[in-house]
Design a protein around this motif. Sequence first.
Motif, PDB file in Angstrom:
ATOM      1  N   PHE A 191      10.353  -6.794   8.542  1.00 37.85           N
ATOM      2  CA  PHE A 191       9.245  -5.914   8.156  1.00 37.85           C
ATOM      3  C   PHE A 191       7.938  -6.393   8.761  1.00 37.85           C
ATOM      4  N   TYR A 192       7.632  -7.654   8.586  1.00 41.79           N
ATOM      5  CA  TYR A 192       6.363  -8.150   9.102  1.00 41.79           C
ATOM      6  C   TYR A 192       6.360  -8.223  10.618  1.00 41.79           C
ATOM      7  N   ARG A 193       7.513  -8.446  11.219  1.00 38.06           N
ATOM      8  CA  ARG A 193       7.562  -8.454  12.679  1.00 38.06           C
ATOM      9  C   ARG A 193       7.326  -7.050  13.216  1.00 38.06           C
ATOM     10  N   ASP A 194       7.963  -6.043  12.578  1.00 39.49           N
ATOM     11  CA  ASP A 194       7.746  -4.664  12.997  1.00 39.49           C
ATOM     12  C   ASP A 194       6.285  -4.271  12.864  1.00 39.49           C
ATOM     13  N   ASN A 195       5.687  -4.695  11.758  1.00 39.35           N
ATOM     14  CA  ASN A 195       4.310  -4.302  11.523  1.00 39.35           C
ATOM     15  C   ASN A 195       3.383  -4.839  12.605  1.00 39.35           C
ATOM     16  N   SER A 196       3.663  -6.018  13.120  1.00 37.75           N
ATOM     17  CA  SER A 196       2.786  -6.591  14.130  1.00 37.75           C
ATOM     18  C   SER A 196       2.816  -5.792  15.417  1.00 37.75           C
ATOM     19  N   ASP A 197       3.921  -5.081  15.654  1.00 36.81           N
ATOM     20  CA  ASP A 197       4.010  -4.264  16.861  1.00 36.81           C
ATOM     21  C   ASP A 197       2.985  -3.144  16.851  1.00 36.81           C
ATOM     22  N   HIS A 198       2.488  -2.765  15.678  1.00 37.40           N
ATOM     23  CA  HIS A 198       1.545  -1.660  15.561  1.00 37.40           C
ATOM     24  C   HIS A 198       0.112  -2.133  15.382  1.00 37.40           C
TER      25      HIS A 198
ATOM     26  N   HIS B 172      -1.473 -11.156  -4.409  1.00 40.24           N
ATOM     27  CA  HIS B 172      -0.309 -11.463  -3.571  1.00 40.24           C
ATOM     28  C   HIS B 172      -0.300 -12.938  -3.201  1.00 40.24           C
ATOM     29  N   GLU B 173      -1.506 -13.463  -2.916  1.00 41.08           N
ATOM     30  CA  GLU B 173      -1.600 -14.870  -2.543  1.00 41.08           C
ATOM     31  C   GLU B 173      -1.283 -15.783  -3.720  1.00 41.08           C
ATOM     32  N   ASN B 174      -1.492 -15.294  -4.931  1.00 40.42           N
ATOM     33  CA  ASN B 174      -1.243 -16.098  -6.117  1.00 40.42           C
ATOM     34  C   ASN B 174       0.186 -15.991  -6.617  1.00 40.42           C
ATOM     35  N   GLY B 175       1.045 -15.401  -5.811  1.00 42.19           N
ATOM     36  CA  GLY B 175       2.459 -15.393  -6.152  1.00 42.19           C
ATOM     37  C   GLY B 175       2.986 -14.109  -6.720  1.00 42.19           C
ATOM     38  N   ILE B 176       2.159 -13.064  -6.789  1.00 44.01           N
ATOM     39  CA  ILE B 176       2.641 -11.772  -7.265  1.00 44.01           C
ATOM     40  C   ILE B 176       3.402 -11.089  -6.141  1.00 44.01           C
ATOM     41  N   SER B 177       4.623 -10.640  -6.408  1.00 55.14           N
ATOM     42  CA  SER B 177       5.479 -10.090  -5.357  1.00 55.14           C
ATOM     43  C   SER B 177       4.984  -8.733  -4.910  1.00 55.14           C
ATOM     44  N   PRO B 178       5.375  -8.291  -3.702  1.00 51.45           N
ATOM     45  CA  PRO B 178       5.008  -6.947  -3.245  1.00 51.45           C
ATOM     46  C   PRO B 178       5.468  -5.860  -4.204  1.00 51.45           C
ATOM     47  N   LYS B 179       6.607  -6.076  -4.866  1.00 50.17           N
ATOM     48  CA  LYS B 179       7.076  -5.092  -5.837  1.00 50.17           C
ATOM     49  C   LYS B 179       6.073  -4.939  -6.980  1.00 50.17           C
TER      50      LYS B 179
ATOM     51  N   VAL C 296       8.007   4.446   9.344  1.00 53.11           N
ATOM     52  CA  VAL C 296       7.015   5.197   8.582  1.00 53.11           C
ATOM     53  C   VAL C 296       6.716   4.518   7.254  1.00 53.11           C
ATOM     54  N   VAL C 297       7.749   4.167   6.493  1.00 50.86           N
ATOM     55  CA  VAL C 297       7.495   3.591   5.173  1.00 50.86           C
ATOM     56  C   VAL C 297       6.895   2.196   5.286  1.00 50.86           C
ATOM     57  N   HIS C 298       7.270   1.440   6.298  1.00 49.49           N
ATOM     58  CA  HIS C 298       6.683   0.117   6.468  1.00 49.49           C
ATOM     59  C   HIS C 298       5.212   0.205   6.866  1.00 49.49           C
ATOM     60  N   LEU C 299       4.886   1.137   7.736  1.00 43.35           N
ATOM     61  CA  LEU C 299       3.483   1.328   8.110  1.00 43.35           C
ATOM     62  C   LEU C 299       2.640   1.691   6.888  1.00 43.35           C
ATOM     63  N   VAL C 300       3.142   2.626   6.092  1.00 39.60           N
ATOM     64  CA  VAL C 300       2.396   3.054   4.914  1.00 39.60           C
ATOM     65  C   VAL C 300       2.282   1.925   3.897  1.00 39.60           C
ATOM     66  N   TYR C 301       3.369   1.226   3.663  1.00 37.95           N
ATOM     67  CA  TYR C 301       3.365   0.148   2.673  1.00 37.95           C
ATOM     68  C   TYR C 301       2.342  -0.928   3.024  1.00 37.95           C
ATOM     69  N   GLN C 302       2.393  -1.392   4.262  1.00 35.57           N
ATOM     70  CA  GLN C 302       1.472  -2.454   4.653  1.00 35.57           C
ATOM     71  C   GLN C 302       0.022  -1.973   4.626  1.00 35.57           C
ATOM     72  N   PHE C 303      -0.191  -0.728   5.060  1.00 35.46           N
ATOM     73  CA  PHE C 303      -1.555  -0.181   5.041  1.00 35.46           C
ATOM     74  C   PHE C 303      -2.083  -0.089   3.613  1.00 35.46           C
TER      75      PHE C 303
ATOM     76  N   HIS D 299      -1.224  -1.831   1.089  1.00 36.05           N
ATOM     77  CA  HIS D 299      -1.462  -3.174   0.572  1.00 36.05           C
ATOM     78  C   HIS D 299      -2.776  -3.741   1.108  1.00 36.05           C
ATOM     79  N   ASP D 300      -3.031  -3.543   2.401  1.00 38.07           N
ATOM     80  CA  ASP D 300      -4.220  -4.118   3.028  1.00 38.07           C
ATOM     81  C   ASP D 300      -5.477  -3.289   2.786  1.00 38.07           C
ATOM     82  N   ASN D 301      -5.290  -1.989   2.521  1.00 41.59           N
ATOM     83  CA  ASN D 301      -6.432  -1.073   2.364  1.00 41.59           C
ATOM     84  C   ASN D 301      -6.253  -0.242   1.105  1.00 41.59           C
ATOM     85  N   PRO D 302      -6.469  -0.835  -0.080  1.00 46.84           N
ATOM     86  CA  PRO D 302      -6.165  -0.135  -1.327  1.00 46.84           C
ATOM     87  C   PRO D 302      -6.955   1.145  -1.534  1.00 46.84           C
ATOM     88  N   MET D 303      -8.083   1.287  -0.845  1.00 49.19           N
ATOM     89  CA  MET D 303      -8.856   2.521  -0.974  1.00 49.19           C
ATOM     90  C   MET D 303      -8.759   3.372   0.287  1.00 49.19           C
TER      91      MET D 303
END
Length: 518
Positions: free
Chosen positions: A7-14, A51-58, A444-451, A453-457
């Motif tokens: 997932f994170y490797r794919d995301n870096s491609d974009h 996330h940095e404090n140990g809360i999972s992406p879920k 598609v879902v990985h792009l949206v998920y990471q976005f 997470h990084d851009n909550p608004m």
Amino acid sequence: MVDEELFYRDNSDHSISSEEEDMLVRSCSNLNVSFGYHCDSYPSFPSENDHENGISPKNIFGTNTMMGSRNGSFTCLSGAAISANFTLANTNICKGLIGEEILPELDSPNSFRKIVSSPSMSRLDSFSTSQGSPESSIFEISKNTWRSSAPTAVSSNFLTNTEVKMAGGAAGEDRVQAVCSEKNGWLICGIYDGFNGRDAADFLAVTLYDNIVYYLYLLENRIKQQNGLYNSSESYLSGVKSELTLAMRIAENEDIKFSDTFRAGVLNCLSTAVEQAENDFLCMVEQEMDDRPDLVSVGSCVLVVLLHGTDLCILNLGDSRAVLASMPYAEKSILKATQLTEIHSLENPLEYQKLISNHPNDSSVVRGNKIKGKLKVTRAFGVGYLKQKKLNDALMGILRVRDLTSPPYVYTNPHTLSHKVTDDDLFVVLGSDGLFDFFSNDEVVHLVYQFMHDNPMGDPAKYLIEQLILKAAREAALTAEELMRIPVGSRRKYHDDVTVIVITLGNGQRTMTASTSL
């Protein structure tokens, strides 16, 4: 299913540079549609520190804290669309009523606005004289039945209540529409991917929502009759914002058999609404084809999503997709993409074989990888000349199919599906096929998920289109800015019209500001 490392490797491609990002902002300033909506009842999206404090992406997307409430069907949604095809700005079908009067009142491409009334039902009812529909024409009955004798709670609170809001507009031959009532917990979204013109997509934008609501009203009446609810006291109905909401509450409180039966009824309402619209559209085409013979070739793919509480109902014709993103609790950090729609085109082997088997005496069903050399989708709204001989005969020259041996060659029976939203489900991405020309479901879902997470608004629908433009430009050895300077029409060589809606489901604890045009 993709593991976290991939997932994170794919995301870096974009990933893009700051210069490319600046170009995208400038290039996307001509988005045809860009709207957003967030429900006020939800807390904000957790910060990155969580996330940095140990809360999972879920856990970032939250648990089922709000799912039981009636307004817990979705947290927020965003929609965006960009054109590549040249098409007329307005259509003159239905004596110009649709293009000149109704669509300008319905369209709100940059924000949601309250619906005061349903303009199509009050004006188109006198126009249509369709025959052979499963019910009387929706236009014929709308003024006398819907306006006069439908229960006030339904007509005023669901269809015309000031709590109901609509957004949408056109991008090339595509149309997008979203109607929601946060108070009632309803969301109805439609993507209509038109072809050979936008008339069919315009017709759907004006009529299909009304059709759906009407047939839901009939379903509601049947449920109340079967369960003796017409004798319910006023006190029992107090606080209920919609009679259909009452029916859904009863369905959820009964046994599984009744609940499944009710969901099947909702799916049947969607199918019947599309069938009604198809009959009315082809009737209109037959009436107007002397002046507009090209209307017989106009059609549209259809994707409709109805979300209420934890019930997600989907209908599709053609090759637009709905993709569900989920993260199973037992497989933390593994994001899963599930396609909820079927692909009705010759690229689907099952559709191809079905088409061939339905025409055993026709040796030229497929020519040049297209049905009769004309169309790739096997199921669609409209496109009457591949369904009825008399409509094909209206065409002249090379547009006419010379060997229409055994129509129909394109079908209108939709795929429908009901999904029960769970704690594992995060969001749904709806997109016309132009999106999936460049990205797989997983991408598609990985792009949206990471976005998200990084851009909550931020605006995930707009982001997907930005990424598509960037990828299309790279494949053409252009910058995004250079690609977007290519005029609409010529730009179709590089990408199709693209329409995207992202719905964050009720268990996602984040908010999003409504996007506006740049």
